[in-house]
Write a protein that holds these residues in place. Structure first.
Motif, PDB file in Angstrom:
ATOM      1  N   LEU A   1      -4.634  -2.192  -0.163  1.00 33.63           N
ATOM      2  CA  LEU A   1      -4.161  -2.984  -1.302  1.00 33.63           C
ATOM      3  C   LEU A   1      -3.310  -2.086  -2.193  1.00 33.63           C
ATOM      4  O   LEU A   1      -3.754  -0.991  -2.582  1.00 33.63           O
ATOM      5  N   VAL A   2      -2.124  -2.539  -2.516  1.00 36.83           N
ATOM      6  CA  VAL A   2      -1.210  -1.739  -3.337  1.00 36.83           C
ATOM      7  C   VAL A   2      -0.481  -2.670  -4.301  1.00 36.83           C
ATOM      8  O   VAL A   2      -0.248  -3.849  -3.986  1.00 36.83           O
ATOM      9  N   GLN A   3      -0.137  -2.155  -5.448  1.00 35.92           N
ATOM     10  CA  GLN A   3       0.602  -2.946  -6.435  1.00 35.92           C
ATOM     11  C   GLN A   3       2.083  -3.022  -6.042  1.00 35.92           C
ATOM     12  O   GLN A   3       2.591  -2.139  -5.329  1.00 35.92           O
ATOM     13  N   PRO A   4       2.757  -4.061  -6.486  1.00 36.30           N
ATOM     14  CA  PRO A   4       4.209  -4.142  -6.246  1.00 36.30           C
ATOM     15  C   PRO A   4       4.916  -2.874  -6.724  1.00 36.30           C
ATOM     16  O   PRO A   4       4.601  -2.352  -7.795  1.00 36.30           O
ATOM     17  N   GLY A   5       5.841  -2.396  -5.903  1.00 34.47           N
ATOM     18  CA  GLY A   5       6.536  -1.161  -6.200  1.00 34.47           C
ATOM     19  C   GLY A   5       5.870   0.072  -5.633  1.00 34.47           C
ATOM     20  O   GLY A   5       6.458   1.164  -5.653  1.00 34.47           O
ATOM     21  N   GLY A   6       4.659  -0.085  -5.111  1.00 39.21           N
ATOM     22  CA  GLY A   6       3.923   1.037  -4.560  1.00 39.21           C
ATOM     23  C   GLY A   6       4.344   1.399  -3.142  1.00 39.21           C
ATOM     24  O   GLY A   6       5.272   0.799  -2.577  1.00 39.21           O
TER      25      GLY A   6
ATOM     26  N   LEU B   1       7.185  -1.602  -2.250  1.00 36.59           N
ATOM     27  CA  LEU B   1       6.544  -2.760  -1.617  1.00 36.59           C
ATOM     28  C   LEU B   1       6.609  -3.986  -2.519  1.00 36.59           C
ATOM     29  O   LEU B   1       6.536  -3.894  -3.749  1.00 36.59           O
ATOM     30  N   LYS B   2       6.733  -5.137  -1.861  1.00 41.13           N
ATOM     31  CA  LYS B   2       6.841  -6.427  -2.539  1.00 41.13           C
ATOM     32  C   LYS B   2       5.701  -7.331  -2.088  1.00 41.13           C
ATOM     33  O   LYS B   2       5.176  -7.155  -0.986  1.00 41.13           O
ATOM     34  N   PRO B   3       5.351  -8.320  -2.881  1.00 39.84           N
ATOM     35  CA  PRO B   3       4.295  -9.255  -2.448  1.00 39.84           C
ATOM     36  C   PRO B   3       4.596  -9.897  -1.096  1.00 39.84           C
ATOM     37  O   PRO B   3       3.668 -10.146  -0.310  1.00 39.84           O
ATOM     38  N   GLU B   4       5.856 -10.129  -0.793  1.00 37.41           N
ATOM     39  CA  GLU B   4       6.207 -10.749   0.500  1.00 37.41           C
ATOM     40  C   GLU B   4       6.040  -9.800   1.681  1.00 37.41           C
ATOM     41  O   GLU B   4       6.188 -10.215   2.834  1.00 37.41           O
ATOM     42  N   ASP B   5       5.697  -8.548   1.422  1.00 40.50           N
ATOM     43  CA  ASP B   5       5.371  -7.621   2.508  1.00 40.50           C
ATOM     44  C   ASP B   5       3.923  -7.754   2.951  1.00 40.50           C
ATOM     45  O   ASP B   5       3.504  -7.121   3.927  1.00 40.50           O
ATOM     46  N   THR B   6       3.147  -8.561   2.246  1.00 39.41           N
ATOM     47  CA  THR B   6       1.751  -8.774   2.610  1.00 39.41           C
ATOM     48  C   THR B   6       1.656  -9.381   3.996  1.00 39.41           C
ATOM     49  O   THR B   6       2.253 -10.430   4.282  1.00 39.41           O
ATOM     50  N   ALA B   7       0.913  -8.708   4.874  1.00 40.92           N
ATOM     51  CA  ALA B   7       0.812  -9.130   6.271  1.00 40.92           C
ATOM     52  C   ALA B   7      -0.140  -8.187   6.996  1.00 40.92           C
ATOM     53  O   ALA B   7      -0.542  -7.153   6.460  1.00 40.92           O
ATOM     54  N   VAL B   8      -0.454  -8.553   8.220  1.00 37.93           N
ATOM     55  CA  VAL B   8      -1.114  -7.622   9.136  1.00 37.93           C
ATOM     56  C   VAL B   8      -0.019  -6.936   9.939  1.00 37.93           C
ATOM     57  O   VAL B   8       0.866  -7.600  10.492  1.00 37.93           O
ATOM     58  N   TYR B   9      -0.060  -5.622   9.980  1.00 33.28           N
ATOM     59  CA  TYR B   9       0.973  -4.818  10.633  1.00 33.28           C
ATOM     60  C   TYR B   9       0.439  -4.280  11.963  1.00 33.28           C
ATOM     61  O   TYR B   9      -0.682  -3.764  12.027  1.00 33.28           O
ATOM     62  N   TYR B  10       1.277  -4.406  12.983  1.00 32.68           N
ATOM     63  CA  TYR B  10       0.926  -3.971  14.346  1.00 32.68           C
ATOM     64  C   TYR B  10       2.023  -3.051  14.869  1.00 32.68           C
ATOM     65  O   TYR B  10       3.199  -3.198  14.529  1.00 32.68           O
ATOM     66  N   CYS B  11       1.643  -2.158  15.760  1.00 29.69           N
ATOM     67  CA  CYS B  11       2.661  -1.425  16.500  1.00 29.69           C
ATOM     68  C   CYS B  11       2.580  -1.843  17.965  1.00 29.69           C
ATOM     69  O   CYS B  11       1.547  -2.306  18.452  1.00 29.69           O
TER      70      CYS B  11
END
Length: 114
Positions: A11-16, A85-95
């Motif tokens: 969890l990170v704040q916007p801009g983090g 980082l932006k709120p719209e970057d919220t997701a599950v990330y996979y490689c």
């Protein structure tokens, strides 16, 4: 056997910023380009960044200038440095490889929220 293990989300704040890591097992790492994909709630999984065997990076427009992909061929590792980082970057990330193989890891959750 191909296996991907992602880590580093949170969890990170916007801009983090966050740095994701992916450990890839199997012999494919040295053969294919490697990529980071993400899947937001209610949306399809999308490729957002990938890096070729010769370390040339490519980015989706949505992350260009904010995210940086890198790889360590000696360690079979792929990284994603995510800044601004932006709120719209919220997701599950996979490689996975590019193109992907049908052996997805569990992913790592990234939540951008104040």
């Amino acid at each position: 056997q191909v296996q991907f293990v992602e880590s580093g989300g949170g969890l990170v704040q916007p801009g983090g910023s966050l740095r994701l890591s992916c450990a890839a097992s199997g012999s494919i790492f040295s053969i294919y380009a490697m990529g980071w994909y993400r899947q937001a709630p209610g949306k399809q999984r999308e490729l957002i960044a990938h890096i070729t065997r010769s370390d040339t990076p490519y980015y989706a427009d949505s992350v260009k200038g904010r995210f940086t992909i890198s790889r360590d061929n000696a360690k079979n590792m792929v990284y994603l440095q995510m800044n601004s980082l932006k709120p719209e970057d919220t997701a599950v990330y996979y490689c996975n490889t590019v193109p992907y193989v049908d052996r997805w890891g569990r992913g790592t959750q990234v939540t951008v929220s104040s």
